[in-house]
Scaffold this motif. Sequence first.
Motif, PDB file in Angstrom:
ATOM      1  N   CYS A 262     -11.003  22.680  22.004  1.00 30.54           N
ATOM      2  CA  CYS A 262      -9.662  21.574  22.921  1.00 30.54           C
ATOM      3  C   CYS A 262      -9.401  22.646  23.994  1.00 30.54           C
ATOM      4  N   PRO A 263      -9.132  22.332  25.005  1.00 31.83           N
ATOM      5  CA  PRO A 263      -9.718  22.900  26.495  1.00 31.83           C
ATOM      6  C   PRO A 263      -8.287  23.607  26.678  1.00 31.83           C
ATOM      7  N   LEU A 264      -7.422  23.493  25.826  1.00 40.59           N
ATOM      8  CA  LEU A 264      -5.857  24.252  26.529  1.00 40.59           C
ATOM      9  C   LEU A 264      -5.669  24.803  24.798  1.00 40.59           C
ATOM     10  N   CYS A 265      -5.757  24.667  23.561  1.00 41.61           N
ATOM     11  CA  CYS A 265      -5.266  24.895  23.399  1.00 41.61           C
ATOM     12  C   CYS A 265      -5.976  25.946  22.225  1.00 41.61           C
ATOM     13  N   ASP A 266      -8.147  25.145  22.610  1.00 42.12           N
ATOM     14  CA  ASP A 266      -9.197  25.838  21.828  1.00 42.12           C
ATOM     15  C   ASP A 266      -9.193  25.776  19.539  1.00 42.12           C
ATOM     16  N   SER A 267      -8.014  24.881  19.724  1.00 45.61           N
ATOM     17  CA  SER A 267      -8.643  23.721  18.062  1.00 45.61           C
ATOM     18  C   SER A 267      -9.556  22.983  18.279  1.00 45.61           C
ATOM     19  N   PRO A 268     -10.741  23.159  16.951  1.00 47.17           N
ATOM     20  CA  PRO A 268     -11.856  22.509  16.837  1.00 47.17           C
ATOM     21  C   PRO A 268     -11.592  21.368  16.258  1.00 47.17           C
ATOM     22  N   GLN A 269     -10.731  20.286  16.305  1.00 45.65           N
ATOM     23  CA  GLN A 269      -9.597  19.327  16.097  1.00 45.65           C
ATOM     24  C   GLN A 269      -9.230  18.540  17.509  1.00 45.65           C
ATOM     25  N   SER A 270     -10.299  17.046  17.303  1.00 48.41           N
ATOM     26  CA  SER A 270      -9.814  16.280  18.357  1.00 48.41           C
ATOM     27  C   SER A 270     -10.203  14.769  17.910  1.00 48.41           C
ATOM     28  N   ASN A 271      -9.872  14.042  17.772  1.00 48.80           N
ATOM     29  CA  ASN A 271      -9.827  12.367  17.694  1.00 48.80           C
ATOM     30  C   ASN A 271     -10.397  12.026  19.014  1.00 48.80           C
ATOM     31  N   GLU A 272     -11.010  11.057  18.678  1.00 49.55           N
ATOM     32  CA  GLU A 272     -11.283   9.621  19.833  1.00 49.55           C
ATOM     33  C   GLU A 272      -9.804   8.754  19.939  1.00 49.55           C
ATOM     34  N   PHE A 273      -9.406   8.778  21.386  1.00 50.93           N
ATOM     35  CA  PHE A 273      -8.729   8.461  21.771  1.00 50.93           C
ATOM     36  C   PHE A 273      -8.680   6.943  22.261  1.00 50.93           C
ATOM     37  N   ALA A 274      -9.441   7.329  23.525  1.00 48.97           N
ATOM     38  CA  ALA A 274      -9.808   6.079  24.273  1.00 48.97           C
ATOM     39  C   ALA A 274     -11.559   6.051  24.517  1.00 48.97           C
ATOM     40  N   CYS A 275     -12.118   5.285  25.370  1.00 46.02           N
ATOM     41  CA  CYS A 275     -13.358   4.647  25.949  1.00 46.02           C
ATOM     42  C   CYS A 275     -13.402   3.799  26.348  1.00 46.02           C
ATOM     43  N   ASP A 276     -13.571   3.860  28.195  1.00 43.10           N
ATOM     44  CA  ASP A 276     -14.332   3.150  28.964  1.00 43.10           C
ATOM     45  C   ASP A 276     -15.518   3.178  29.233  1.00 43.10           C
ATOM     46  N   LYS A 277     -15.950   2.350  30.137  1.00 41.22           N
ATOM     47  CA  LYS A 277     -16.921   2.210  31.141  1.00 41.22           C
ATOM     48  C   LYS A 277     -17.675   3.964  31.315  1.00 41.22           C
ATOM     49  N   ARG A 278     -17.053   4.066  32.490  1.00 39.60           N
ATOM     50  CA  ARG A 278     -17.207   5.952  32.615  1.00 39.60           C
ATOM     51  C   ARG A 278     -17.329   7.136  31.113  1.00 39.60           C
TER      52      ARG A 278
ATOM     53  N   GLU B 163     -15.608   8.721  27.530  1.00 40.68           N
ATOM     54  CA  GLU B 163     -14.476   9.092  27.224  1.00 40.68           C
ATOM     55  C   GLU B 163     -13.324  10.223  26.916  1.00 40.68           C
ATOM     56  N   TYR B 164     -12.520   9.553  25.653  1.00 38.45           N
ATOM     57  CA  TYR B 164     -11.489  10.517  25.958  1.00 38.45           C
ATOM     58  C   TYR B 164     -10.696  10.838  24.814  1.00 38.45           C
ATOM     59  N   LEU B 165     -10.720  12.230  24.376  1.00 42.16           N
ATOM     60  CA  LEU B 165      -9.866  12.768  22.622  1.00 42.16           C
ATOM     61  C   LEU B 165      -8.854  13.430  23.042  1.00 42.16           C
ATOM     62  N   ARG B 166      -8.161  13.174  22.237  1.00 39.52           N
ATOM     63  CA  ARG B 166      -7.023  13.806  21.720  1.00 39.52           C
ATOM     64  C   ARG B 166      -6.780  14.479  20.705  1.00 39.52           C
ATOM     65  N   CYS B 167      -6.472  15.805  21.225  1.00 43.38           N
ATOM     66  CA  CYS B 167      -6.439  16.952  20.475  1.00 43.38           C
ATOM     67  C   CYS B 167      -5.024  16.946  19.159  1.00 43.38           C
ATOM     68  N   CYS B 168      -6.180  17.277  17.782  1.00 42.06           N
ATOM     69  CA  CYS B 168      -4.338  17.069  16.905  1.00 42.06           C
ATOM     70  C   CYS B 168      -3.303  18.163  16.571  1.00 42.06           C
ATOM     71  N   ARG B 169      -3.745  19.220  17.839  1.00 42.22           N
ATOM     72  CA  ARG B 169      -2.784  20.389  17.245  1.00 42.22           C
ATOM     73  C   ARG B 169      -1.450  20.136  18.740  1.00 42.22           C
ATOM     74  N   CYS B 170      -2.154  20.304  20.021  1.00 44.32           N
ATOM     75  CA  CYS B 170      -1.292  20.186  21.278  1.00 44.32           C
ATOM     76  C   CYS B 170      -1.113  18.285  21.758  1.00 44.32           C
ATOM     77  N   ALA B 171      -1.474  18.215  21.511  1.00 48.02           N
ATOM     78  CA  ALA B 171      -1.680  16.498  22.223  1.00 48.02           C
ATOM     79  C   ALA B 171      -2.498  16.659  23.140  1.00 48.02           C
ATOM     80  N   LEU B 172      -3.235  17.434  23.742  1.00 45.71           N
ATOM     81  CA  LEU B 172      -3.700  17.099  24.637  1.00 45.71           C
ATOM     82  C   LEU B 172      -4.706  16.543  25.097  1.00 45.71           C
ATOM     83  N   VAL B 173      -4.677  15.014  25.201  1.00 48.92           N
ATOM     84  CA  VAL B 173      -5.731  14.182  25.845  1.00 48.92           C
ATOM     85  C   VAL B 173      -7.078  14.953  27.616  1.00 48.92           C
TER      86      VAL B 173
END
Length: 220
Positions: A7-23, A25-35
């Motif tokens: 994660c570029p905010l908290c450096d956690s190695p764990q993020s889940n896929e949050f969304a995806c569009d034609k352009r 993908e977007y991940l959501r951090c499991c620690r700080c919830a940054l997308v």
Amino acid sequence: MMQITHCPLCDSPQSNEFACDKRREYLRCCRCALVWVPPEYYLDRAAERSEYDKHNNDVHDPGYRRFLGRVFEPLRAELAAGAHGLDFGCGPGPALAHMLEEAGFTVSLYDPFYFPDPGALELDYDFITATEVVEHLHRPGHELDRLWRLLKPGGVLAVMTKLVIDAQAFARWHYKNDPTHVAFFSRETWRWWAAQHHAELTFHGQDVVLLRKVGKRSSV
């Protein structure tokens, strides 16, 4: 699917896929919830500058002043007379800085494209503004920590950025479609960040966040 990417905010190695569009993908951090958007989707510097050059932010435009008033008014209420601040990521037309100077404050400018003055990042400030900035940051953890270090005890970091609500709203959210927007904060994210930095956190409306650095306010 679990992504082994930090994660570029908290450096956690764990993020889940949050969304995806034609352009992208977007991940959501499991620690700080940054997308956040993975780096392979970032624009290069020239393309990013080209997008910013399209902005036309005129301090004399009443509509734009009303827009900035959403952060200007709550921030002004927190400041002592004569406070000195930094407008971080001010863009080519630093309208908020102009409004603050009209109100009797002094403001230094920094923008990596338009006002790349490294000296501005070596001073101490009573307040720092970052309006429509944090969503552009490739390294938001690094940049926010740097800004926090520049604040005097009792100082205020004022952020304006639209906030993530949930996956359903995100899917139809125009804000994610800007190719320079790569980090999306929610109230949960800001609560996490404030707790990590022992900051006093207040939300104003739908897109303004004030964070006060705990400590005695300096006299001005």
